[in-house]
Design an enzyme around this catalytic site. Structure first.
Site, PDB file in Angstrom:
ATOM      1  N   ASP A  59      19.729  64.343 -30.029  1.00 11.64           N
ATOM      2  CA  ASP A  59      20.071  63.382 -31.080  1.00 11.64           C
ATOM      3  C   ASP A  59      18.774  62.986 -31.799  1.00 11.64           C
ATOM      4  O   ASP A  59      17.772  62.670 -31.163  1.00 11.64           O
ATOM      5  CB  ASP A  59      20.739  62.147 -30.467  1.00 11.64           C
ATOM      6  CG  ASP A  59      21.418  61.287 -31.513  1.00 11.64           C
ATOM      7  OD1 ASP A  59      22.642  61.114 -31.435  1.00 11.64           O
ATOM      8  OD2 ASP A  59      20.720  60.770 -32.417  1.00 11.64           O
TER       9      ASP A  59
ATOM     10  N   ASN B  75      32.789  58.806 -29.635  1.00 13.67           N
ATOM     11  CA  ASN B  75      33.356  57.839 -30.583  1.00 13.67           C
ATOM     12  C   ASN B  75      34.359  58.513 -31.513  1.00 13.67           C
ATOM     13  O   ASN B  75      34.082  59.598 -32.042  1.00 13.67           O
ATOM     14  CB  ASN B  75      32.233  57.209 -31.413  1.00 13.67           C
ATOM     15  CG  ASN B  75      31.208  56.514 -30.538  1.00 13.67           C
ATOM     16  OD1 ASN B  75      31.542  55.945 -29.503  1.00 13.67           O
ATOM     17  ND2 ASN B  75      29.942  56.563 -30.940  1.00 13.67           N
TER      18      ASN B  75
ATOM     19  N   GLN C 136      32.202  56.001 -34.842  1.00 17.07           N
ATOM     20  CA  GLN C 136      31.922  57.381 -35.255  1.00 17.07           C
ATOM     21  C   GLN C 136      31.298  57.394 -36.648  1.00 17.07           C
ATOM     22  O   GLN C 136      31.810  56.764 -37.572  1.00 17.07           O
ATOM     23  CB  GLN C 136      33.221  58.212 -35.259  1.00 17.07           C
ATOM     24  CG  GLN C 136      32.967  59.687 -35.574  1.00 17.07           C
ATOM     25  CD  GLN C 136      34.217  60.568 -35.459  1.00 17.07           C
ATOM     26  OE1 GLN C 136      35.341  60.061 -35.345  1.00 17.07           O
ATOM     27  NE2 GLN C 136      34.021  61.870 -35.505  1.00 17.07           N
TER      28      GLN C 136
ATOM     29  N   HIS D  49      31.928  65.146 -31.173  1.00 23.97           N
ATOM     30  CA  HIS D  49      30.691  65.242 -30.384  1.00 23.97           C
ATOM     31  C   HIS D  49      30.714  64.289 -29.203  1.00 23.97           C
ATOM     32  O   HIS D  49      31.347  63.238 -29.245  1.00 23.97           O
ATOM     33  CB  HIS D  49      29.458  64.980 -31.252  1.00 23.97           C
ATOM     34  CG  HIS D  49      29.498  63.684 -32.005  1.00 23.97           C
ATOM     35  ND1 HIS D  49      30.189  63.535 -33.178  1.00 23.97           N
ATOM     36  CD2 HIS D  49      28.936  62.483 -31.751  1.00 23.97           C
ATOM     37  CE1 HIS D  49      30.052  62.306 -33.620  1.00 23.97           C
ATOM     38  NE2 HIS D  49      29.306  61.632 -32.767  1.00 23.97           N
ATOM     39  N   PHE D  50      30.002  64.708 -28.177  1.00 26.93           N
ATOM     40  CA  PHE D  50      29.829  63.899 -26.970  1.00 26.93           C
ATOM     41  C   PHE D  50      28.355  63.547 -26.855  1.00 26.93           C
ATOM     42  O   PHE D  50      27.491  64.413 -27.001  1.00 26.93           O
ATOM     43  CB  PHE D  50      30.265  64.688 -25.721  1.00 26.93           C
ATOM     44  CG  PHE D  50      31.757  64.851 -25.629  1.00 26.93           C
ATOM     45  CD1 PHE D  50      32.422  65.735 -26.473  1.00 26.93           C
ATOM     46  CD2 PHE D  50      32.489  64.130 -24.714  1.00 26.93           C
ATOM     47  CE1 PHE D  50      33.798  65.885 -26.408  1.00 26.93           C
ATOM     48  CE2 PHE D  50      33.872  64.270 -24.634  1.00 26.93           C
ATOM     49  CZ  PHE D  50      34.530  65.145 -25.483  1.00 26.93           C
ATOM     50  N   HIS D  51      28.084  62.274 -26.587  1.00 27.11           N
ATOM     51  CA  HIS D  51      26.717  61.812 -26.360  1.00 27.11           C
ATOM     52  C   HIS D  51      26.439  61.820 -24.860  1.00 27.11           C
ATOM     53  O   HIS D  51      27.187  61.199 -24.097  1.00 27.11           O
ATOM     54  CB  HIS D  51      26.537  60.357 -26.815  1.00 27.11           C
ATOM     55  CG  HIS D  51      26.760  60.111 -28.265  1.00 27.11           C
ATOM     56  ND1 HIS D  51      25.732  59.962 -29.151  1.00 27.11           N
ATOM     57  CD2 HIS D  51      27.902  59.951 -28.991  1.00 27.11           C
ATOM     58  CE1 HIS D  51      26.211  59.719 -30.361  1.00 27.11           C
ATOM     59  NE2 HIS D  51      27.526  59.701 -30.298  1.00 27.11           N
TER      60      HIS D  51
HETATM   61  P1  5GP Z   1      28.405  58.874 -33.788  1.00 24.37           P
HETATM   62  O1  5GP Z   1      27.942  57.547 -34.308  1.00 24.37           O
HETATM   63  O2  5GP Z   1      29.200  59.614 -34.846  1.00 24.37           O
HETATM   64  O3  5GP Z   1      29.105  58.804 -32.472  1.00 24.37           O
HETATM   65  O4  5GP Z   1      27.087  59.684 -33.490  1.00 24.37           O
HETATM   66  C1  5GP Z   1      26.421  60.451 -34.426  1.00 24.37           C
HETATM   67  C2  5GP Z   1      25.052  60.731 -33.873  1.00 24.37           C
HETATM   68  O5  5GP Z   1      24.472  61.772 -34.618  1.00 24.37           O
HETATM   69  C3  5GP Z   1      24.078  59.536 -33.961  1.00 24.37           C
HETATM   70  O6  5GP Z   1      23.633  59.200 -32.661  1.00 24.37           O
HETATM   71  C4  5GP Z   1      22.965  60.041 -34.844  1.00 24.37           C
HETATM   72  O7  5GP Z   1      21.688  59.615 -34.413  1.00 24.37           O
HETATM   73  C5  5GP Z   1      23.108  61.548 -34.733  1.00 24.37           C
HETATM   74  N1  5GP Z   1      22.680  62.269 -35.930  1.00 24.37           N
HETATM   75  C6  5GP Z   1      23.004  61.979 -37.231  1.00 24.37           C
HETATM   76  N2  5GP Z   1      22.452  62.878 -38.059  1.00 24.37           N
HETATM   77  C7  5GP Z   1      21.782  63.764 -37.279  1.00 24.37           C
HETATM   78  C8  5GP Z   1      21.008  64.921 -37.586  1.00 24.37           C
HETATM   79  O8  5GP Z   1      20.825  65.329 -38.722  1.00 24.37           O
HETATM   80  N3  5GP Z   1      20.464  65.585 -36.515  1.00 24.37           N
HETATM   81  C9  5GP Z   1      20.646  65.173 -35.226  1.00 24.37           C
HETATM   82  N4  5GP Z   1      20.071  65.882 -34.265  1.00 24.37           N
HETATM   83  N5  5GP Z   1      21.371  64.082 -34.923  1.00 24.37           N
HETATM   84  C10 5GP Z   1      21.932  63.381 -35.938  1.00 24.37           C
END
Ligand code: 5GP
Length: 141
Positions: free
Chosen positions: A30, A86, A93, A99-101
């Site tokens: 991330d 999320n 989200q 995606h999974f964190h």
């Molecule tokens: P969400 O909030 O949708 O569950 O998580 C999206 C995640 O994607 C966030 O933790 C954010 O830091 C990550 N993210 C957003 N843009 C990029 C990117 O361009 N590259 C990478 N590696 N991570 C990203």
């Protein structure tokens, strides 16, 4: 429809720090990690989130999650791991490709920038409430 950032990462149009790749799954760091080693795992096949994800895609992700979580654990000997996922904006989200964190957790917060605090306020319900909730969900399976 415009590709999401994650689809561009899969297609190599945006760089990423790759952790793992197979025919179905891609995993990378991330770019805004919430703790040291915060890693994302995504399917190559697009779905918006878990709500429109087919069973094979879910299975492909599920198959590699333990492997990647264990690699993160080995790398930093973290004290625990949270896996977050999320769905929709209201639930946090921001990128609309499933995606999974994988978020390693550390007792030593300062070294590993673990400032994550999870509020998890438990509610107390009566058996009749549980039964109603159970019925409403089960009938939709
Ligand atoms: P969400 O909030 O949708 O569950 O998580 C999206 C995640 O994607 C966030 O933790 C954010 O830091 C990550 N993210 C957003 N843009 C990029 C990117 O361009 N590259 C990478 N590696 N991570 C990203």
């Amino acid at each position: 429809m415009e590709k999401t950032i994650f689809e561009k990462i899969i297609d190599g149009e945006i760089p990423s720090y790759k952790i793992y790749e197979d025919e179905y799954v891609y995993s990378f760091l991330d770019v805004f990690p919430i703790t040291k080693g915060h890693t994302l795992v995504i399917p190559k096949k697009h779905s918006r989130n878990i709500l429109d994800c087919d069973p094979e895609t879910a299975a492909n992700i599920g198959r590699v999650l333990p492997k990647i979580a264990n690699a993160v654990k080995e790398a930093y000997n973290c004290d625990g791991i949270n896996i977050f996922q999320n769905n929709e904006e209201y639930a946090g989200q921001s990128v609309f490709h499933l995606h999974f964190h994988i978020v390693p957790r550390y007792k030593d917060k300062d070294t590993n920038f673990d400032n994550l605090e999870i509020a998890w306020p438990p509610q107390k319900l009566e058996p009749a409430d549980f039964e109603k909730i159970q019925e409403s969900i089960v009938k939709n399976l």
